[in-house]
Design a protein around this motif. Sequence first.
Motif, PDB file in Angstrom:
ATOM      1  N   SER A   1       0.874  -1.515  -0.075  1.00  0.00           N
ATOM      2  CA  SER A   1       0.236   0.337   0.105  1.00  0.00           C
ATOM      3  C   SER A   1       0.820   1.413  -0.340  1.00  0.00           C
ATOM      4  O   SER A   1       0.344   2.181  -0.430  1.00  0.00           O
ATOM      5  CB  SER A   1      -0.790   0.048   1.321  1.00  0.00           C
ATOM      6  OG  SER A   1       0.062  -0.056   2.599  1.00  0.00           O
TER       7      SER A   1
ATOM      8  N   ASN B   1      -3.901   1.500   6.724  1.00  0.00           N
ATOM      9  CA  ASN B   1      -4.313   0.523   5.909  1.00  0.00           C
ATOM     10  C   ASN B   1      -4.712  -0.464   5.630  1.00  0.00           C
ATOM     11  O   ASN B   1      -5.133  -1.595   5.403  1.00  0.00           O
ATOM     12  CB  ASN B   1      -3.054  -0.148   4.716  1.00  0.00           C
ATOM     13  CG  ASN B   1      -1.882  -0.961   5.896  1.00  0.00           C
ATOM     14  OD1 ASN B   1      -2.196  -1.778   6.681  1.00  0.00           O
ATOM     15  ND2 ASN B   1      -0.770  -1.247   5.242  1.00  0.00           N
TER      16      ASN B   1
ATOM     17  N   ASN C   1      -7.847  -1.893   3.430  1.00  0.00           N
ATOM     18  CA  ASN C   1      -9.070  -0.435   3.418  1.00  0.00           C
ATOM     19  C   ASN C   1      -8.607  -0.126   2.613  1.00  0.00           C
ATOM     20  O   ASN C   1      -7.623   0.006   1.350  1.00  0.00           O
ATOM     21  CB  ASN C   1      -9.430  -0.587   4.700  1.00  0.00           C
ATOM     22  CG  ASN C   1      -8.365   0.779   5.050  1.00  0.00           C
ATOM     23  OD1 ASN C   1      -7.133   1.340   4.428  1.00  0.00           O
ATOM     24  ND2 ASN C   1      -8.114   0.441   6.392  1.00  0.00           N
ATOM     25  N   HIS C   2      -9.607   0.965   2.251  1.00  0.00           N
ATOM     26  CA  HIS C   2      -9.162   2.083   0.964  1.00  0.00           C
ATOM     27  C   HIS C   2      -8.199   3.423   1.338  1.00  0.00           C
ATOM     28  O   HIS C   2      -8.600   4.296   0.601  1.00  0.00           O
ATOM     29  CB  HIS C   2     -10.397   2.669   0.732  1.00  0.00           C
ATOM     30  CG  HIS C   2     -11.198   0.945  -0.219  1.00  0.00           C
ATOM     31  ND1 HIS C   2     -10.442   0.714  -1.423  1.00  0.00           N
ATOM     32  CD2 HIS C   2     -11.753   0.228  -0.257  1.00  0.00           C
ATOM     33  CE1 HIS C   2     -11.407  -0.336  -1.618  1.00  0.00           C
ATOM     34  NE2 HIS C   2     -11.996  -0.811  -1.176  1.00  0.00           N
TER      35      HIS C   2
END
Length: 79
Positions: free
Chosen positions: A46, A53, A77-78
């Motif tokens: 990421s 993250n 996650n985003h």
Amino acid sequence: MGFADLGAFGSEIKTPNLDALARDGARFTQFYTHASCSPTRSMLLSGTDTHLNGLGNMDEWTAPNQMGKPGYEGYLNHR
């Protein structure tokens, strides 16, 4: 695995694939590792800290007071 365990950084251990990456210019100069493998890989994937993250800890090591809190989702996650 430590910084000096790679052949490109002077180790006696043979790491030809990693040495080739380093020789071609792919070197991490401001990267640190987490205490365990999954969060470290999440940072590599990421480019952000583990708490941003979603892998602030390995899922099976998440303490009861961390469950359900942001940064400890247990998956990328985003953010």
